[in-house]
Scaffold this motif. Structure first.
Motif, PDB file in Angstrom:
ATOM      1  N   CYS A   1      -3.442  -9.354  -2.125  1.00 32.88           N
ATOM      2  CA  CYS A   1      -2.948  -7.991  -1.906  1.00 32.88           C
ATOM      3  C   CYS A   1      -3.258  -7.089  -3.094  1.00 32.88           C
ATOM      4  O   CYS A   1      -3.673  -5.931  -2.940  1.00 32.88           O
TER       5      CYS A   1
ATOM      6  N   THR B   1      -5.726  -3.832  -2.726  1.00 36.02           N
ATOM      7  CA  THR B   1      -5.140  -2.486  -2.882  1.00 36.02           C
ATOM      8  C   THR B   1      -5.680  -1.797  -4.134  1.00 36.02           C
ATOM      9  O   THR B   1      -5.733  -0.568  -4.197  1.00 36.02           O
TER      10      THR B   1
ATOM     11  N   THR C   1      -8.592   0.766  -3.529  1.00 32.11           N
ATOM     12  CA  THR C   1      -8.297   2.130  -3.059  1.00 32.11           C
ATOM     13  C   THR C   1      -7.364   2.891  -3.999  1.00 32.11           C
ATOM     14  O   THR C   1      -7.467   4.109  -4.116  1.00 32.11           O
ATOM     15  N   HIS C   2      -6.454   2.195  -4.659  1.00 32.04           N
ATOM     16  CA  HIS C   2      -5.463   2.899  -5.495  1.00 32.04           C
ATOM     17  C   HIS C   2      -5.883   3.050  -6.947  1.00 32.04           C
ATOM     18  O   HIS C   2      -5.222   3.755  -7.707  1.00 32.04           O
TER      19      HIS C   2
ATOM     20  N   SER D   1       1.209   3.981  -3.201  1.00 31.29           N
ATOM     21  CA  SER D   1       0.873   5.396  -2.982  1.00 31.29           C
ATOM     22  C   SER D   1       1.906   6.311  -3.630  1.00 31.29           C
ATOM     23  O   SER D   1       1.573   7.378  -4.148  1.00 31.29           O
TER      24      SER D   1
ATOM     25  N   ASN E   1       0.829  -1.206   0.000  1.00 30.75           N
ATOM     26  CA  ASN E   1       0.000   0.000   0.000  1.00 30.75           C
ATOM     27  C   ASN E   1       0.863   1.256   0.000  1.00 30.75           C
ATOM     28  O   ASN E   1       0.612   2.216  -0.741  1.00 30.75           O
TER      29      ASN E   1
END
Length: 376
Positions: free
Chosen positions: A95, A99, A102-103, A78, A74
């Motif tokens: 994973c 992730t 959100t990404h 970012s 994460n």
């Protein structure tokens, strides 16, 4: 400016089939020269394959923990903000899928195992339920899920609720020329003058005890050599000794170049109960070995019969090799006896070489990259 950043995510670069598939996928830089390609390793473990110089490497230190993997990945995502993340193996896939929510990167999961039978072999009770629940919840969030065989893909749709429109199949790529060149080298292990070969991790899923039983009941006079290491080594050593077969059955251990062993064998045989796409089988066929394999849930029938739905309760002389019903010692013995005929071995040797061409690195890697570009 268009984001051309592509990340590949995997636990580590070890000796496994998924790692080899990723390595092969990256081994033809011309196929992705216009892209900014990186590899993320979740665990700080030794790198046993050297990646191409044009591929950037990120080494995390999750210590095989799912939660640490999530946190560290994460943080990296970012900063780097890739357009696409392609993952291999269950922890990396989970994973990646989570992730991605959100990404907002595009998510492609590559599943290498027939996941249901893989988890059945590893867990029971509540642990099995929980192990299956994680991919069941997360995989559906991916933009696409690639099974390594039709059986793997079908299992993902039927048991892990991957929407059919998101599920696709692309086989493993094999560097046929490199395998054949390596097969000509001097073997790194001492070999009998006449032997048959099996290969795989020394685990319960590879079913070596049943193979040993079938071999000892058969009319085969050549030695049985088993390539691989694993937690069952001591147990299998005792099992062989208890049957007085130490001179006939040899645990060779791990070989960096298994192809030089394959090329000197009489034929390849496997009693495995769980595969995604059996790498050792295809590699043995690449160097012209006739093959016997159990028809476990995905892979063998697709390779040896050209039909992922094929089933039989008897030893079957398939289009490209001999298929044996799962967990059937007697039928495996009969298959080994069939391979005593010179003509059958000669026919299947030629068919093995022909079939291996369908999985050549040039063909499959080009198919992979064409598929991945659809998400950029």
């Amino acid at each position: 400016m268009e984001n051309r950043k592509v990340f590949f995510l995997i636990n580590s670069i070890g000796f496994g089939g998924a790692e080899r598939a990723l390595f092969n996928l990256l081994s033809i830089p011309a196929l992705y020269s216009a892209l900014d390609v990186s590899v993320i390793l979740l665990d700080k473990e030794p790198l046993v394959r050297q990646l191409p110089s044009n591929v950037k490497l990120y080494h995390l230190d999750a210590k095989r923990s799912l939660m640490r993997s999530m946190r560290q990945l994460n943080s990296l995502l970012s900063k780097e903000k890739p357009a696409l993340v392609v993952s291999f193996l269950v922890r990396a896939n989970v994973c990646n899928a989570l992730t991605g929510i959100t990404h907002q990167h595009k998510v492609i999961l590559c599943e290498r195992m027939h996941l249901s039978s893989h988890l059945d072999n590893q867990f029971t009770g509540f642990k099995r339920f929980f192990a299956g629940l994680i991919p069941l919840i997360s995989y559906r969030w991916a933009n696409a899920v690639l099974g390594v065989s039709s059986g793997v893909t079908r299992n993902l749709i039927e048991h892990f609720h991957v929407p059919p429109q998101k599920a696709h199949t692309i086989f493993n790529p094999y560097n046929i020329e490199a395998i054949r060149k390596a097969s000509e080298e001097v073997p790194e292990v001492s070999l009998p003058s006449n032997f048959i070969v099996s290969a795989g991790r020394l685990t319960a899923a590879k079913n070596f005890k049943q193979l040993i039983n079938a071999y000892l009941m058969s009319s085969e006079t050549a030695s049985l050599c088993i390539l691989g290491e694993g937690e069952q080594r001591e147990e299998l050593t005792r099992y062989i000794r208890d049957r007085g077969a130490e001179k006939r059955i040899i645990l060779l251990g791990y070989a960096k170049n298994p192809f030089s062993v394959f090329s000197r064998a009489k034929y390849y045989v496997s009693a495995s109960t769980n595969e995604g796409f059996p790498n050792a089988l295809l590699e043995a066929m690449t160097v012209g070995l006739p093959a016997i394999m159990t028809n476990c849930p995905s892979g063998p029938a697709e390779i040896l019969e050209g039909d992922s739905n094929f089933t039989s309760d008897k030893c079957h002389l398939g289009k490209f090799g001999i298929l044996v019903p799962l967990n059937n010692e007697l039928q495996l013995t009969l298959a080994i006896n069939q391979m005593q005929a010179d003509q059958i071995r000669a026919d299947y040797s030629a068919k093995s070489i022909m079939r291996a061409q369908d999985f050549s690195i040039d063909k499959v890697s080009a198919e992979y990259w064409m598929f991945l570009r659809r998400f950029l």
